[in-house]
Design a protein around this motif. Structure first.
Motif, mmCIF file in Angstrom:
data_model
loop_
_atom_site.group_PDB
_atom_site.id
_atom_site.type_symbol
_atom_site.label_atom_id
_atom_site.label_comp_id
_atom_site.label_asym_id
_atom_site.label_seq_id
_atom_site.Cartn_x
_atom_site.Cartn_y
_atom_site.Cartn_z
ATOM 1 N N VAL A 36 0.875 -1.167 0.000
ATOM 2 C CA VAL A 36 0.000 0.000 0.000
ATOM 3 C C VAL A 36 0.916 1.222 0.000
ATOM 4 C CG1 VAL A 36 -1.798 1.270 1.207
ATOM 5 C CG2 VAL A 36 -1.798 -1.241 1.262
ATOM 6 N N LEU A 37 0.961 1.920 -1.128
ATOM 7 C CA LEU A 37 1.790 3.108 -1.275
ATOM 8 C C LEU A 37 0.951 4.298 -0.823
ATOM 9 C CD1 LEU A 37 3.941 3.986 -4.413
ATOM 10 C CD2 LEU A 37 2.555 5.716 -3.271
ATOM 11 N N ALA A 38 1.276 4.834 0.352
ATOM 12 C CA ALA A 38 0.490 5.924 0.920
ATOM 13 C C ALA A 38 1.166 7.253 0.615
ATOM 14 C CB ALA A 38 0.332 5.739 2.429
ATOM 15 N N ALA A 39 0.399 8.201 0.109
ATOM 16 C CA ALA A 39 0.941 9.508 -0.260
ATOM 17 C C ALA A 39 -0.069 10.586 0.090
ATOM 18 C CB ALA A 39 1.259 9.547 -1.753
ATOM 19 N N ARG A 40 0.441 11.763 0.431
ATOM 20 C CA ARG A 40 -0.440 12.893 0.758
ATOM 21 C C ARG A 40 -1.189 13.360 -0.481
ATOM 22 N NH1 ARG A 40 2.747 17.915 2.907
ATOM 23 N NH2 ARG A 40 3.386 17.843 0.725
ATOM 24 N N ASP A 41 -0.489 13.380 -1.628
ATOM 25 C CA ASP A 41 -1.084 13.829 -2.896
ATOM 26 C C ASP A 41 -1.587 12.607 -3.666
ATOM 27 O OD1 ASP A 41 -1.305 14.409 -5.718
ATOM 28 O OD2 ASP A 41 -0.188 16.259 -5.371
ATOM 29 N N PRO A 42 -2.917 12.466 -3.830
ATOM 30 C CA PRO A 42 -3.465 11.252 -4.446
ATOM 31 C C PRO A 42 -2.969 11.032 -5.871
ATOM 32 C CG PRO A 42 -5.243 12.642 -3.568
ATOM 33 C CD PRO A 42 -3.970 13.407 -3.417
ATOM 34 N N ALA A 43 -2.840 12.098 -6.658
ATOM 35 C CA ALA A 43 -2.409 11.947 -8.056
ATOM 36 C C ALA A 43 -0.976 11.433 -8.118
ATOM 37 C CB ALA A 43 -2.531 13.278 -8.785
ATOM 38 N N GLU A 62 -2.926 4.764 -1.715
ATOM 39 C CA GLU A 62 -3.928 5.277 -0.771
ATOM 40 C C GLU A 62 -3.548 6.694 -0.398
ATOM 41 O OE1 GLU A 62 -6.739 4.386 0.665
ATOM 42 O OE2 GLU A 62 -6.915 2.345 -0.091
ATOM 43 N N GLN A 63 -4.546 7.576 -0.318
ATOM 44 C CA GLN A 63 -4.292 8.934 0.156
ATOM 45 C C GLN A 63 -4.153 8.897 1.668
ATOM 46 O OE1 GLN A 63 -6.027 11.444 2.054
ATOM 47 N NE2 GLN A 63 -4.458 12.951 1.533
#
Length: 235
Positions: A36-43, A62-63
């Motif tokens: 699950v690659l979680a990032a603040r910026d969804p794009a 995932e955002q």
């Protein structure tokens, strides 16, 4: 790359869309984990996950904004609803303010603590209780030797203080969980990333290696430690 213990299946990596976080996602995916690659910026998160998926890895984005408790809880709820159990939590999201102490304003200090310390606090609160309940799990806090209290005054000020506090959190959480849940901190070194700069001596692959190693520790592996290049270092 050695494969994970058979009970370790899914990893969540914060700040996973670039730098060390992205490389950790790649290495864990190659080791056979669902990521699950979680990032603040969804794009940006989706773009990074797509690149890894095209390499044949099982990665979803995932955002997740580690500075927002509601965002962390919402991500945990979405994963739970999807039946995804997070076995590995890599707290990689970070900021690197470089001001000296007398140039440091309260907002910068607060931001450093909010991302580098409280971000990991929030994700540990969201994901570690289920690890304890299931009797398995790995937590890796991406810290820095710049936060070590031994032979070093934590520096630069806001960054070093926050990483020293992250190291303290690592010890507190490791003491609070049963042995099958391993909680460790890592200093990846000075790495060639957007944060580290193009002149840093350590490749992203090398910087991510100890993070991945700690994520895939066997059941008799260490917990409550601080590591660089797969070796324990002083706090």
């Amino acid at each position: 790359m050695s494969h994970a213990p058979h009970t370790i299946r899914t990893a969540l990596v914060t700040g996973g869309n670039r730098g060390i976080g992205l490389e950790v996602c790649r290495q864990l995916g190659r080791a056979g984990l669902d990521v699950v690659l979680a990032a603040r910026d969804p794009a940006r998160g989706r773009a990074a996950a797509d690149r890894l998926t095209r390499q044949g890895l099982t990665v979803r984005s995932e955002q997740l904004d580690v500075t927002d408790g509601d965002s962390v809880k919402a991500c945990a709820a979405r994963l739970a609803e999807a039946g995804t159990e997070v076995d590995v939590l890599v707290n990689n999201a970070g900021v690197y303010p470089t001001e000296g102490f007398f140039s440091l304003d309260e907002e910068t200090m607060r931001r450093s603590l909010d991302v580098n310390l409280m971000g990991a606090f929030r994700t540990c609160r969201a994901f570690v209780p289920d690890m304890v309940r299931r009797g398995r799990g790995r937590v890796v806090n991406v810290s820095s030797g710049l936060g070590a209290m031994t032979d070093n005054v934590p520096s630069p000020a806001a960054y070093g203080i926050a990483k020293a506090a992250l190291n303290a959190l690592t010890l507190v959480v490791s003491a609070a969980v049963p042995a099958p849940v391993k909680v460790n901190a890592v200093c990846p070194g000075w790495v060639r990333t957007d944060m580290g700069g193009s002149w840093a001596p350590t490749s992203v692959e090398q910087g991510a290696d100890t993070v991945t190693w700690l994520a895939l520790l066997p059941d008799d592996g260490p917990s409550g430690g601080f590591f660089r290049e797969r070796r324990r270092i002083p706090w």
